[in-house]
Scaffold this active site. Structure first.
Site, PDB file in Angstrom:
ATOM      1  CG  ASP A  49       5.272   4.311   3.772  1.00  6.82           C
ATOM      2  OD1 ASP A  49       4.226   4.118   4.419  1.00  6.82           O
ATOM      3  OD2 ASP A  49       5.466   3.835   2.640  1.00  6.82           O
TER       4      ASP A  49
ATOM      5  CG  HIS B 112       1.833   3.947   1.864  1.00  3.55           C
ATOM      6  ND1 HIS B 112       2.876   3.038   1.892  1.00  3.55           N
ATOM      7  CD2 HIS B 112       0.738   3.261   1.422  1.00  3.55           C
ATOM      8  CE1 HIS B 112       2.428   1.855   1.491  1.00  3.55           C
ATOM      9  NE2 HIS B 112       1.148   1.960   1.201  1.00  3.55           N
TER      10      HIS B 112
ATOM     11  CB  SER C 250       1.312  -0.570  -0.965  1.00  2.00           C
ATOM     12  OG  SER C 250       0.935  -0.792   0.367  1.00  2.00           O
TER      13      SER C 250
END
Length: 271
Positions: A223, A251, A98
């Site tokens: 995601d 995610h 991320s």
């Protein structure tokens, strides 16, 4: 074992360092708003397979110091460089999730990939977390502005909402609580400042072109934070990269499909 590395005269960064005798080293950069502890399900397996696993808590998060400033990608990537130099790391795999993936990309460009032999990006917030006039694939800018507003006004509620969209597979209530507590460890000002960086960091597009090590891109097709088209843009922008979609992940793919995740990551390192 865990210890601290000084990155500025008044800032120390926490480092978790497992299996220092390992044959190959992986440096993990966590995503917002967690800490290295997000990688618990890598750290309990990969050292058994002979890997040295290093998890860095970004400033403001986890067990690291919480200064009021220094939350742009330049400074965060400089912090990584300080740790790499302090530990004298060479030929390691830099692995970022991320926002940690965005910091990894900035590190590759800003520090010429210092010490890195391979790059692994998973659910990376790159080249842009938000939609821009020239990049229609991210979240709406308003959604991030709302996150920042909620961080300043009711951070626990914001964190709980974020946790609810993080995973695709079912998680238990105790696990959800654990994830929530990781977010609470961070400083409020750090949580808001990193979210603010998502709005203003536009150089990752050009940063990606400077990467010249083999790159693995792992991304959950479900995601809701870093949408799957971001992974396709990374594949297009980074030469010598390969993209592996995770069909049953959101995610948090390192937990949603942890066995597949560990297998793909270690196979890539051994190639």
């Amino acid at each position: 074992m865990g210890y601290y590395v000084k990155v500025e005269s008044n800032v120390k960064i926490y480092v978790e360092d497992l299996n220092q005798e390992g044959k190959k080293t992986i440096v993990f950069l966590h995503g917002w708003p967690g800490s290295h502890e997000l990688f618990e399900y890598q750290f309990n397996q990969l050292p058994k397979m002979g890997y040295r696993c290093i998890g860095i808590d970004q400033r403001g998060f986890g067990k690291s110091d919480r200064p009021f400033t220094g939350y742009n990608y330049d400074r965060l990537s400089d912090d990584v460089r300080c740790v790499v130099e302090a530990l004298k790391l060479k030929n390691f795999t830099l692995a970022g999730h991320s926002t940690g993936g965005a910091i990894a990309i900035r590190y590759m460009a800003r520090h010429n990939g210092y010490g890195v032999s391979k790059l692994a990006l998973f659910a990376a917030a790159a080249p842009s977390l938000i939609k821009r006039s020239y990049f229609p694939y991210g979240l709406k800018k308003e959604a991030v502005i709302q996150i920042i507003h909620d961080t300043y006004n009711d951070r626990p509620k914001m964190l709980q909402g974020f946790g609810d969209m993080f995973f695709f597979q079912h998680i238990s209530e105790p696990f959800s609580d654990w994830f929530f507590q990781l977010g609470l460890q961070a400083a409020n000002w750090a949580t808001a400042a990193v979210a603010n960086s998502w709005l203003h960091e536009e150089r990752l597009f050009s940063d990606m072109k400077k990467i010249d090590v083999p790159t693995l891109i792992l991304h959950g097709i479900h995601d809701k934070v870093c949408l799957f088209p971001l992974a396709e843009a990374q594949k297009q922008g980074i030469k010598n990269s390969k993209l592996i979609p995770f069909k049953y992940s959101g995610h948090g793919l390192f937990y949603d499909e942890r066995e597949k995740f560990n297998k793909e990551l270690t196979q890539f390192i051994e190639e």
